[in-house]
Design an enzyme around this catalytic site. Structure first.
Site, short mmCIF file in Angstrom:
data_model
loop_
_atom_site.label_atom_id
_atom_site.label_comp_id
_atom_site.label_asym_id
_atom_site.label_seq_id
_atom_site.Cartn_x
_atom_site.Cartn_y
_atom_site.Cartn_z
N CYS A 1 0.76 -1.19 0.06
CA CYS A 1 0.02 -0.06 0.00
C CYS A 1 0.98 1.36 -0.04
O CYS A 1 0.38 2.41 -0.12
CB CYS A 1 -1.14 -0.01 1.10
SG CYS A 1 -2.05 -1.43 1.14
N HIS B 1 -3.09 7.15 2.35
CA HIS B 1 -3.58 5.83 2.01
C HIS B 1 -4.99 5.42 2.68
O HIS B 1 -5.28 5.71 3.71
CB HIS B 1 -2.59 4.63 2.35
CG HIS B 1 -3.06 3.32 2.34
ND1 HIS B 1 -3.57 2.98 1.02
CD2 HIS B 1 -3.01 2.38 2.98
CE1 HIS B 1 -4.04 1.59 1.12
NE2 HIS B 1 -3.63 1.14 2.30
N ASN C 1 -10.17 -0.39 0.49
CA ASN C 1 -8.80 -0.36 0.49
C ASN C 1 -8.31 -0.97 -0.75
O ASN C 1 -8.24 -2.27 -1.04
CB ASN C 1 -8.17 -1.09 1.78
CG ASN C 1 -6.31 -1.15 1.61
OD1 ASN C 1 -6.03 -0.74 0.67
ND2 ASN C 1 -5.99 -1.40 2.55
N1 COA Z 1 -17.70 -8.53 10.87
C1 COA Z 1 -18.27 -8.61 12.21
N2 COA Z 1 -17.43 -8.85 13.06
C2 COA Z 1 -16.16 -8.73 12.66
C3 COA Z 1 -15.48 -8.48 11.70
C4 COA Z 1 -16.45 -8.32 10.42
N3 COA Z 1 -15.94 -8.34 9.24
N4 COA Z 1 -14.31 -8.74 11.51
C5 COA Z 1 -13.85 -9.13 12.69
N5 COA Z 1 -15.04 -8.87 13.59
C6 COA Z 1 -15.08 -9.31 15.03
C7 COA Z 1 -13.79 -10.01 15.66
O1 COA Z 1 -14.16 -11.24 15.57
C8 COA Z 1 -14.02 -9.60 17.00
O2 COA Z 1 -14.86 -10.17 17.58
P1 COA Z 1 -14.54 -10.93 19.09
O3 COA Z 1 -14.33 -9.71 20.14
O4 COA Z 1 -16.01 -11.67 19.52
O5 COA Z 1 -13.42 -11.71 19.11
C9 COA Z 1 -14.48 -8.08 16.95
O6 COA Z 1 -15.05 -8.06 15.33
C10 COA Z 1 -13.63 -7.07 17.08
O7 COA Z 1 -12.40 -7.30 16.39
P2 COA Z 1 -11.26 -6.43 16.16
O8 COA Z 1 -10.31 -6.91 15.30
O9 COA Z 1 -10.87 -6.17 17.74
O10 COA Z 1 -11.81 -5.02 15.53
P3 COA Z 1 -10.97 -3.78 15.28
O11 COA Z 1 -11.93 -2.67 16.15
O12 COA Z 1 -9.53 -3.86 15.45
O13 COA Z 1 -11.21 -3.60 13.83
C11 COA Z 1 -10.08 -3.76 11.74
C12 COA Z 1 -10.80 -4.56 12.78
C13 COA Z 1 -9.37 -4.65 10.79
C14 COA Z 1 -11.08 -3.05 10.91
C15 COA Z 1 -9.14 -2.53 12.21
O14 COA Z 1 -8.15 -3.52 13.24
C16 COA Z 1 -7.99 -2.14 11.16
O15 COA Z 1 -8.56 -1.43 10.29
N6 COA Z 1 -6.88 -2.50 11.12
C17 COA Z 1 -6.01 -1.73 10.26
C18 COA Z 1 -6.18 -2.56 8.94
C19 COA Z 1 -5.46 -2.10 7.82
O16 COA Z 1 -5.35 -0.76 7.78
N7 COA Z 1 -4.96 -2.64 7.00
C20 COA Z 1 -4.16 -2.28 5.71
C21 COA Z 1 -2.97 -1.77 5.74
S1 COA Z 1 -2.66 -1.21 4.41
#
Ligand code: COA
Length: 330
Positions: free
Chosen positions: A109, A252, A282
């Site tokens: 990215c 990004h 993304n």
């Molecule tokens: N739908 C519903 N629930 C989901 C889910 C989805 N698509 N994806 C994850 N969950 C659940 C998880 O299983 C977790 O459940 P639990 O509490 O029962 O274990 C809960 O939601 C919270 O998960 P978590 O990973 O803590 O969520 P978060 O607030 O950290 O959000 C992202 C997840 C991926 C959106 C966030 O971490 C993020 O944006 N990270 C950066 C990713 C990024 O920028 N990547 C690209 C870089 S180039």
């Protein structure tokens, strides 16, 4: 280097959060509130990455008012090539840029920004005059569509920016920073699978193929909200630019919460933060030029506007560039 044209292309097929919830246990509400994403585009079999990138390249050429033969360089940032030997030459062939050298650059990215900065060095040295920098990815071919923690985040797209050598007074790359940290590589990977085949007795060779994209979302989130403000701070300080001078923050597009957190850190009003996550998710190397093209074409970004941009992602890699948009020189 002056930024004088842009263009983009996205696949026709759009998949909404609601549609995705028919495949994995998720909901429109969860995806929107956690990420800001509402839909993503997905390449069809008859429009692979080369076709998309070629359309974006053509559009950028037209916007700049250039012919394909004018190009000296096509640098294509991608992590999902149609051909591991390079997709840029296919684009070069497709658009008829017969004088241009064309090659790929892989930095996930961060790829577009790294490629833009790289092209800038060729132009600044006088080695080349005109370049097309493309950011294009088709991550739909590499996500695990049964993994709700990643498949909701990514989409496909391509966009290109036309850049040309210019006198210092018109320079549009006012400063840049690039960083890598391979010790945190495991946070976000699209790695070669560990499958082997026997070639001869005692000799085995690895079979080519990649595992689906894997990500530790929380670690990547923490990385982004720490490193992006830090690299932008470095950039603004080294160029003596107050954040209040910026017309636009062009990050990004990974998560709206990351965009908001970075903007708040610099007290940049949210209306000056460019975002199209709701429509495309993304798109990896494509997000920054795709967003730039949209904002140039709808008139938000005007010639002379000052833009702070930052890319971040797998590698881990991250960087920033302070840009001034010039627009077509006709
Ligand atoms: N739908 C519903 N629930 C989901 C889910 C989805 N698509 N994806 C994850 N969950 C659940 C998880 O299983 C977790 O459940 P639990 O509490 O029962 O274990 C809960 O939601 C919270 O998960 P978590 O990973 O803590 O969520 P978060 O607030 O950290 O959000 C992202 C997840 C991926 C959106 C966030 O971490 C993020 O944006 N990270 C950066 C990713 C990024 O920028 N990547 C690209 C870089 S180039």
């Amino acid at each position: 280097m002056a930024l004088v044209g842009c263009g983009s292309a996205v696949p026709a097929i759009s998949v909404s959060n609601q549609q995705l919830s028919e495949r994995v246990d998720t909901s429109d509400e969860w995806i929107r509130t956690r990420t800001g994403i509402g839909a993503r585009r997905i390449c069809s079999a008859d429009e692979p990455l080369t076709a998309l990138a070629s359309r974006a390249a053509q559009a950028a050429l037209e916007h700049a008012g250039w012919a394909a033969e004018d190009l000296d360089l096509i640098l294509m940032a991608t992590s999902s090539p149609d051909d591991l030997f390079g997709t840029a030459p296919r684009v070069q062939g497709a658009i008829g840029a017969r004088h241009a050298v064309a090659f790929d650059l892989t930095a996930a990215c961060s790829g577009f920004l790294f490629a833009l900065i790289t092209a800038g060095q060729y132009l600044r040295s006088g080695a080349m005059r005109r370049a097309l920098v493309i950011g294009a990815d088709q991550l739909s071919r590499w996500v695990d569509w049964d993994d709700r923690t990643t498949c909701v985040l990514f989409g496909d797209g391509a966009a290109a920016v036309a850049v040309e050598a210019c006198p210092d007074a018109q320079n549009g790359l006012l400063g840049f920073r690039m960083h890598s940290d391979g010790s945190r590589n495991g946070c976000l990977t699209l790695a070669q699978t560990d499958t082997h085949t026997d070639v001869l007795g005692g000799v085995s060779a690895q079979v080519g193929g990649f595992a689906p994209l894997r990500m530790n979302g929380q670690e990547v989130y923490k990385f982004a909200v720490r490193e992006v403000p830090a690299v932008l701070k470095e950039l603004l300080e080294s160029t003596g630019t107050p954040a209040s001078d910026l017309n636009w923050l062009l990050l990004h597009q990974a998560n709206q919460r990351i965009l908001d957190a970075v903007a708040d850190r610099f007290a940049i009003p949210h209306e000056r933060v460019l975002s199209n996550l709701a429509s495309y998710g993304n798109t990896s190397a494509a997000t920054i030029p795709l967003m730039l093209d949209e904002a140039v074409k709808d008139g938000r970004v005007q010639p002379g506007d000052l833009i702070a941009s930052s890319g971040f992602g797998a590698g881990l890699s991250w960087g920033g560039a302070l840009l001034r948009w010039a627009g077509p020189q006709r």
